[in-house]
Scaffold this motif. Structure first.
Motif, PDB file in Angstrom:
ATOM      1  N   THR A   1       0.835  -1.197   0.000  1.00 42.98           N
ATOM      2  CA  THR A   1       0.000   0.000   0.000  1.00 42.98           C
ATOM      3  C   THR A   1       0.869   1.246   0.000  1.00 42.98           C
ATOM      4  OG1 THR A   1      -1.536  -1.261   1.387  1.00 42.98           O
ATOM      5  CG2 THR A   1      -1.970   1.095   1.132  1.00 42.98           C
TER       6      THR A   1
ATOM      7  N   ARG B   1       3.738   1.601  -9.770  1.00 44.80           N
ATOM      8  CA  ARG B   1       2.677   2.456  -9.230  1.00 44.80           C
ATOM      9  C   ARG B   1       2.471   2.212  -7.735  1.00 44.80           C
ATOM     10  NH1 ARG B   1       0.426   4.619 -13.749  1.00 44.80           N
ATOM     11  NH2 ARG B   1      -1.189   5.661 -12.544  1.00 44.80           N
TER      12      ARG B   1
ATOM     13  N   PRO C   1      -6.578   7.043   0.303  1.00 45.87           N
ATOM     14  CA  PRO C   1      -6.406   6.374  -0.989  1.00 45.87           C
ATOM     15  C   PRO C   1      -6.211   7.356  -2.140  1.00 45.87           C
ATOM     16  CG  PRO C   1      -8.199   5.376   0.250  1.00 45.87           C
ATOM     17  CD  PRO C   1      -7.802   6.609   1.001  1.00 45.87           C
TER      18      PRO C   1
ATOM     19  N   ARG D   1      -3.069   7.335  -4.758  1.00 46.11           N
ATOM     20  CA  ARG D   1      -3.199   7.264  -6.222  1.00 46.11           C
ATOM     21  C   ARG D   1      -2.449   8.405  -6.888  1.00 46.11           C
ATOM     22  NH1 ARG D   1      -8.460   5.646  -4.939  1.00 46.11           N
ATOM     23  NH2 ARG D   1      -9.227   7.791  -5.142  1.00 46.11           N
TER      24      ARG D   1
ATOM     25  N   ALA E   1       1.220   7.653  -6.864  1.00 50.09           N
ATOM     26  CA  ALA E   1       1.539   6.584  -7.813  1.00 50.09           C
ATOM     27  C   ALA E   1       1.498   7.084  -9.251  1.00 50.09           C
ATOM     28  CB  ALA E   1       0.576   5.421  -7.616  1.00 50.09           C
ATOM     29  N   ASP E   2       0.497   7.890  -9.591  1.00 44.79           N
ATOM     30  CA  ASP E   2       0.377   8.410 -10.955  1.00 44.79           C
ATOM     31  C   ASP E   2       1.564   9.308 -11.305  1.00 44.79           C
ATOM     32  OD1 ASP E   2      -2.005   7.063 -11.255  1.00 44.79           O
ATOM     33  OD2 ASP E   2      -3.267   8.835 -10.908  1.00 44.79           O
TER      34      ASP E   2
END
Length: 445
Positions: free
Chosen positions: A323, A346, A391, A395, A398-399
Motif C-alpha cells: 500500500t 505504481r 487512498p 493514487r 503513484a500516478d
C-alpha cells in the motif's frame, strides 16, 4: 594521500597472497560462492567462438539496469556472445533468474577477478573480449590498465560519480586519470556525474540519462503473487524495501505506532542482503511482534504482523503488494536504493534524507509529487499514515511517480548501438538526446 598507478599495482600484488583468505572468509558469510572462488583469481575462462562483448556490472542494481542493453545488442547482432561479470553472489543469482530464455545461451557469467595485476591478466588473456563496458561506478585500475594494454575498446555507461567518491578519487588524481583513460566512451547518468567525471579526467564524458529510468518493471511470478494476495487479503501493507542495518528497527517502530489505529497492518521487511533475514526476524520478534520468514517457508497469514522477505529476486512481488513503501538505504547514511523500481509499479513511495545514489531520479520524483520525503526515522510512521489513510493521496503519488519513470524509453537501444560501435567491423556515430536541462544533477547532497 597521493597514490599513482605504479603504487596501486605494487600494493595489489603485495596483498595477493592474503586475498584467498579474505575470499574464504566472505564465502563463509555467504558473500561468495565457495565452488567459484577461482574466478576471483581470473580462472575459469571458456571463451566462445566469434565476437565476445564483456560487460561488468558490480551488483544487482547495475545488472538489472544493463540487461535491457544486452537484449538490445543481441537483437541488433544475434551472433554476438556476452561475458557478464559481477562482484556479488546475489547479482549472479539474479542474472540467472532474469535472463530471457532466448538470450541465456548467448550469455556466460563469471565473478570479476580481484584487482591484482596477474589475476587481471589471466582473466583477459583467457577470455580475449573484443570490447567491453563497465556499468556505473566501479573503477578497477589494474583491470582497466590490462584492458588498455591489450587494445580492448572500453566504455563506462550509466556512469556514476558521487561527490563523496569524487573527493576520494581527487586525492589520487594520477590513479583516477589512468583508470578513466581506459574508456574511449563515457556516458554519464546525470549532468552532475558528468561534471565530476570530467574533473577527474574523463574529458569526453557525455550525459545521456539514467538507464535505471528506462529499465522494465521488476518481474513477479504470477502464481506467487496470487498466493501472497490471498494470504494478505484486504490488510494494508507497509513495505520497507531493500533495507540496510538500522532501518529495520525504524520500520518496526513505525509499525508499532501505525498498528494502534490499524491493528490489521502487515509490515513487510525486505533486507537488501537476504542473509540478514534471521537477524532481522529476531529483531522484530524481540519487539513483541509475530514474525514469519519467507525463506523459512513462512507466509503472511492473519496472525503475522511482520513478514521478512529474505529471498533473492522477489522485490517485484512486494512492490505490487504494498500500500506504501519506504525505499531502503535512505533512512541511514547509505545513499538510497533505486526509487524508480516502485515508481514503475505504481507503488506510493517514501524516501528518507540519504538519497545521493539516485540524486537525479529523486529530484524528479519530489518535484513531480511522486514521492514523500521522510526527514528522519521518527517521522516514518506519520508520513506513512498520511498515505495509508488517504487512498486519493496514494493514487496521486503513484500516478506522478509512474509518469517520471516513463522517461528515457529509447535509452537502452541508443546505448546498445554505441557499444556495438566499439566492436571490430563497420559502425557509425550514435547520437542521443542528452539529459533534460534543469533535471539532471539538479540536486546536491
Amino acid at each position: 594521500m597521493m597514490v599513482g598507478p605504479f603504487a596501486w599495482r605494487l600494493a595489489a600484488a603485495a596483498l595477493a597472497p592474503l586475498l584467498p583468505f579474505h575470499l574464504a572468509w566472505r564465502a563463509r558469510r555467504g558473500k561468495e560462492v565457495p565452488g567459484r572462488l577461482g574466478e576471483r583469481r581470473g580462472l575459469g575462462a571458456e571463451r566462445p567462438p566469434g565476437r565476445l562483448f564483456w560487460l561488468h556490472a558490480a551488483s544487482v542494481g547495475e545488472t538489472v539496469s544493463a540487461l535491457p542493453v544486452v537484449e538490445a545488442m543481441a537483437r541488433r547482432d544475434p551472433a554476438l556472445r556476452f561475458l557478464v561479470t559481477t562482484g556479488t553472489a546475489t547479482s549472479a543469482a539474479m542474472l540467472a533468474g532474469r535472463l530471457p530464455a532466448a538470450l541465456a545461451p548467448a550469455v556466460q557469467h563469471r565473478f570479476v577477478p580481484l584487482d591484482v595485476p596477474g589475476w587481471a591478466a589471466r582473466f583477459l588473456d583467457g577470455w580475449r573480449p573484443d570490447a567491453g563496458a563497465f556499468v556505473e561506478s566501479e573503477l578497477w585500475p589494474n583491470l582497466l590498465a590490462a584492458a588498455r594494454a591489450r587494445g580492448i575498446p572500453m566504455a563506462l555507461v550509466n556512469a556514476r560519480m558521487s561527490p563523496r567518491s569524487a573527493a576520494r578519487w581527487a586525492r589520487a588524481p594520477a590513479l583516477a586519470r589512468a583508470a578513466l583513460s581506459a574508456f574511449g566512451l563515457v556516458l554519464a547518468r546525470s549532468e552532475g556525474d558528468r561534471d565530476r567525471l570530467a574533473a577527474l579526467g574523463a574529458a569526453g564524458a557525455r550525459c545521456w540519462g539514467d538507464l535505471k529510468a528506462a529499465a522494465p518493471p521488476l518481474a513477479a511470478d504470477p502464481a506467487a503473487l496470487a498466493r501472497l494476495r490471498e494470504a494478505v487479503g484486504t490488510r494494508p501493507v507497509f513495505l520497507a524495501a531493500s533495507t540496510h542495518p538500522g532501518e529495520e528497527a525504524l520500520a518496526v517502530a513505525a509499525h508499532r505506532d501505525l498498528a494502534r489505529d490499524r491493528p490489521d497492518l502487515l509490515t513487510v521487511l525486505v533486507p537488501r542482503h537476504p542473509e540478514r533475514g534471521p537477524a532481522v526476524a529476531e529483531e522484530a520478534a524481540a519487539a513483541g511482534l509475530a514474525v514469519a520468514r519467507r525463506r523459512a517457508g513462512g507466509a503472511p497469514g492473519p496472525d503475522v504482523a511482520v513478514y521478512v522477505a529474505d529471498t533473492i529476486g522477489e522485490l517485484g512481488l512486494f512492490y505490487r503488494l504494498a500500500t506504501v513503501a519506504l525505499v531502503g538505504g535512505s533512512l541511514v547514511p547509505h545513499g538510497g536504493q533505486n526509487p524508480l523500481e516502485p515508481a514503475r509499479l505504481r507503488c506510493p513511495i517514501l524516501l528518507g534524507p540519504f538519497t545521493q545514489n539516485f540524486e537525479e531520479a529523486v529530484a524528479r520524483l519530489l518535484a513531480a509529487g511522486g514521492a514523500l520525503p521522510v526527514p528522519d526515522g521518527g517521522a516514518l510512521a506519520r508520513v506513512a499514515a498520511d498515505v495509508l489513510s488517504s487512498p486519493g493521496r496514494a493514487r496521486a503519488l503513484a500516478d506522478a511517480a509512474a509518469a517520471v519513470a516513463d522517461t528515457h524509453a529509447g535509452l537502452p537501444d541508443a546505448v546498445a548501438a554505441a557499444l556495438l560501435d566499439l566492436l571490430p567491423g563497420p559502425g557509425g556515430a550514435v547520437e542521443f538526446q542528452p539529459c533534460p536541462p534543469g533535471l539532471s544533477g539538479s540536486t546536491t547532497v
